[in-house]
Design a protein around this motif. Structure first.
Motif, mmCIF file in Angstrom:
data_model
loop_
_atom_site.group_PDB
_atom_site.id
_atom_site.type_symbol
_atom_site.label_atom_id
_atom_site.label_comp_id
_atom_site.label_asym_id
_atom_site.label_seq_id
_atom_site.Cartn_x
_atom_site.Cartn_y
_atom_site.Cartn_z
ATOM 1 N N UNK A 179 0.816 -1.376 0.014
ATOM 2 C CA UNK A 179 -0.021 0.038 -0.185
ATOM 3 C C UNK A 179 0.759 1.303 0.068
ATOM 4 N N UNK A 180 2.033 1.063 0.767
ATOM 5 C CA UNK A 180 2.903 2.348 0.752
ATOM 6 C C UNK A 180 3.456 2.581 -0.692
ATOM 7 N N UNK A 181 3.820 1.630 -1.485
ATOM 8 C CA UNK A 181 4.309 1.822 -2.567
ATOM 9 C C UNK A 181 3.151 2.082 -3.604
ATOM 10 N N UNK A 182 1.938 1.776 -3.459
ATOM 11 C CA UNK A 182 0.727 1.937 -4.451
ATOM 12 C C UNK A 182 0.586 3.461 -4.176
ATOM 13 N N UNK A 183 0.421 3.885 -2.958
ATOM 14 C CA UNK A 183 -0.081 5.202 -2.752
ATOM 15 C C UNK A 183 0.942 6.318 -2.891
ATOM 16 N N UNK A 184 1.983 6.010 -2.349
ATOM 17 C CA UNK A 184 3.265 7.051 -2.043
ATOM 18 C C UNK A 184 4.108 6.991 -3.319
ATOM 19 N N UNK A 185 4.346 5.729 -4.012
ATOM 20 C CA UNK A 185 5.341 5.599 -5.051
ATOM 21 C C UNK A 185 6.698 5.007 -4.556
ATOM 22 N N UNK A 186 7.392 4.477 -5.313
ATOM 23 C CA UNK A 186 8.437 3.395 -4.903
ATOM 24 C C UNK A 186 9.638 4.204 -4.158
ATOM 25 N N UNK A 187 9.670 5.591 -4.562
ATOM 26 C CA UNK A 187 10.735 6.101 -3.989
ATOM 27 C C UNK A 187 10.753 6.336 -2.580
ATOM 28 N N UNK A 188 9.216 6.685 -2.273
ATOM 29 C CA UNK A 188 8.961 6.553 -0.695
ATOM 30 C C UNK A 188 9.060 5.389 0.009
ATOM 31 N N UNK A 189 8.558 4.301 -0.727
ATOM 32 C CA UNK A 189 8.525 3.031 -0.300
ATOM 33 C C UNK A 189 10.337 2.608 0.061
ATOM 34 N N UNK A 190 11.158 2.775 -0.876
ATOM 35 C CA UNK A 190 12.629 2.757 -0.706
ATOM 36 C C UNK A 190 13.128 3.452 0.688
ATOM 37 N N UNK A 191 12.517 4.862 0.604
ATOM 38 C CA UNK A 191 13.096 5.421 2.124
ATOM 39 C C UNK A 191 12.504 4.894 3.259
ATOM 40 N N UNK A 192 11.097 4.325 3.126
ATOM 41 C CA UNK A 192 10.779 3.560 4.257
ATOM 42 C C UNK A 192 11.664 2.259 4.685
ATOM 43 N N UNK A 193 12.351 1.779 3.585
ATOM 44 C CA UNK A 193 13.047 0.557 3.947
ATOM 45 C C UNK A 193 14.340 0.796 4.624
ATOM 46 N N UNK A 194 14.865 2.100 4.015
ATOM 47 C CA UNK A 194 16.156 2.716 4.662
ATOM 48 C C UNK A 194 15.902 2.979 5.991
ATOM 49 N N UNK A 195 14.926 3.850 6.210
ATOM 50 C CA UNK A 195 14.637 4.142 7.671
ATOM 51 C C UNK A 195 14.434 2.849 8.633
ATOM 52 N N UNK A 196 13.592 1.856 8.054
ATOM 53 C CA UNK A 196 13.488 0.624 9.152
ATOM 54 C C UNK A 196 14.761 0.098 9.240
ATOM 55 N N UNK A 197 15.665 -0.103 8.072
ATOM 56 C CA UNK A 197 17.124 -0.655 8.302
ATOM 57 C C UNK A 197 17.756 0.089 9.521
ATOM 58 N N UNK A 198 17.637 1.429 9.332
ATOM 59 C CA UNK A 198 18.402 2.351 10.453
ATOM 60 C C UNK A 198 17.728 2.146 11.858
ATOM 61 N N UNK A 199 16.468 1.907 11.926
ATOM 62 C CA UNK A 199 15.941 1.442 13.417
ATOM 63 C C UNK A 199 16.297 0.264 13.549
ATOM 64 N N UNK A 200 16.349 -0.928 12.883
ATOM 65 C CA UNK A 200 16.759 -2.091 13.233
ATOM 66 C C UNK A 200 18.379 -2.093 13.891
ATOM 67 N N UNK A 201 19.247 -0.978 13.030
ATOM 68 C CA UNK A 201 20.564 -1.052 13.584
ATOM 69 C C UNK A 201 20.751 -0.414 14.924
ATOM 70 N N UNK A 202 19.704 0.626 15.251
ATOM 71 C CA UNK A 202 19.849 1.211 16.568
ATOM 72 C C UNK A 202 19.086 0.636 17.503
#
Length: 348
Positions: free
Chosen positions: A214-237
């Motif tokens: 739904x994130x990709x469909x509603x906001x586009x893949x660029x925002x979807x990629x940003x969500x994945x990057x931020x999730x990765x940062x939260x995993x590391x912290x």
């Protein structure tokens, strides 16, 4: 010279960061005749840099990795090391200081571009000559270049997390180590779980971003990629420095948690889940994750271990999402049917 060449050959013969760290501090310890040599990890948490020992060797001993059990501690603030902090601020390649007990500390930050996540620390009663620092600097340069090569082959290009191939290798290594060293590994898997229910174990957690399509469909893949990057940062912290975090592809991640009790594993995983839930994702807003996790048994095939974590994850996603579910607890309560062990299962 022969000793130096041997260490260079040893360093470039390894294919993982752990053994590379062990190799480089062993080489430096011998070449510098140091009292102690450490590889330090530098991590940034909420804008503040922390320093924590990752590997250590003391004169007369063997190099070893440092284990840190308390996940809430990130290490010592960089501000506790003013000489090193000033060195990093000036983007310098080395600095030294005199400790309170009269020992000489030599730091060699390992720069990769403009980024620094690693620093070599050498301790000795006497200061080092320029010639010795030059030789050690050469070793550090080889280490940095080879670390770059390992990173390129081991990392996911979007998030910078470890990739699926690296997961396969590291899980196999954990299972081999447990099988060689753990007398409980000879027990049937279910009996081993019951016997060690309160003991420190290794754990595998599978993380999936809820409603990511739904994130990709509603906001586009660029925002979807940003969500994945931020999730990765939260995993590391959220997880500990000794835990290993991987991106499996798409919106799925896997974490290997080292030597921890069930209660503490649950706390760390829940802390990560809550950190995601409370994070404000630009444009997207609220995002949640579901998690399934299971203890790692040397008696079981990797595909069975991963399958059990996936079962727990599926339960979380089909029962409201934004949940962290423990496979064995679900089985004990009759909410899941146990996956039968299969000793002939192929490794993925």
């Amino acid at each position: 010279m022969d000793s130096l060449l041997k260490h260079m050959v040893d360093m470039t013969g390894y294919r993982d960061h752990t053994m590379l760290d062990i190799s480089v501090i062993s080489a430096v310890q011998e070449l510098a005749c140091a009292t102690q040599t450490r590889m330090l990890a530098l991590t940034t948490v909420r804008g503040q840099i922390f320093v924590r020992a990752r590997a250590i060797i003391v004169a007369g001993g063997k190099a070893r990795m440092e284990e840190h059990q308390d996940p809430s501690l990130h290490g010592d603030p960089l501000s506790d090391f003013p000489a090193l902090a000033a060195c990093i601020a000036r983007h310098e390649t080395s600095c030294d200081a005199l400790s309170a007990d009269g020992r000489h500390l030599l730091w060699l930050p390992i720069w990769i571009g403009d980024q620094i996540t690693t620093c070599l620390e050498i301790t000795d009663p006497t200061p080092y000559t320029g010639a010795t620092i030059q030789v050690i600097g050469g070793v550090v340069s080889v280490y940095r270049n080879f670390q770059n090569l390992l990173d390129y082959s081991e990392r996911d290009s979007l998030t910078g997390l470890l990739n699926r191939k690296t997961f396969d290798d590291q899980l196999a290594k954990i299972l081999q180590t447990r099988g060689d060293a753990d007398p409980e590994a000879a027990r049937p898997a279910e009996e081993e779980r019951r016997h060690q229910s309160n003991a420190e174990r290794q754990w595998l957690a599978v993380v999936d971003v809820d409603h990511f399509k739904l994130v990709n469909d509603k906001f586009g893949h660029l925002y979807g990629d940003e969500v994945l990057i931020l999730i990765a940062n939260l995993l590391q912290s959220s997880f500990r420095s000794q835990d290993r975090i991987f991106r499996f592809g798409g919106e799925e991640f896997v974490v290997l948690l080292r030597s921890i009790t069930l209660d503490n594993a649950q706390k760390i995983i829940d802390r990560f889940r809550i950190n995601v839930e409370s994070h404000e994702f630009p444009q997207v807003g609220r995002v949640t994750v579901s998690v399934g996790f299971v203890s790692i048994s040397a008696y079981e095939a990797p595909v069975i271990i991963l399958g059990r974590a996936d079962q727990a994850l599926y339960y979380a996603k089909s029962h409201g999402r934004n949940l962290a579910c423990h496979y064995d607890e679900l089985v004990e309560k009759g909410m899941l049917t146990a996956v039968a062990s299969n000793d002939t299962a192929e490794f993925f």
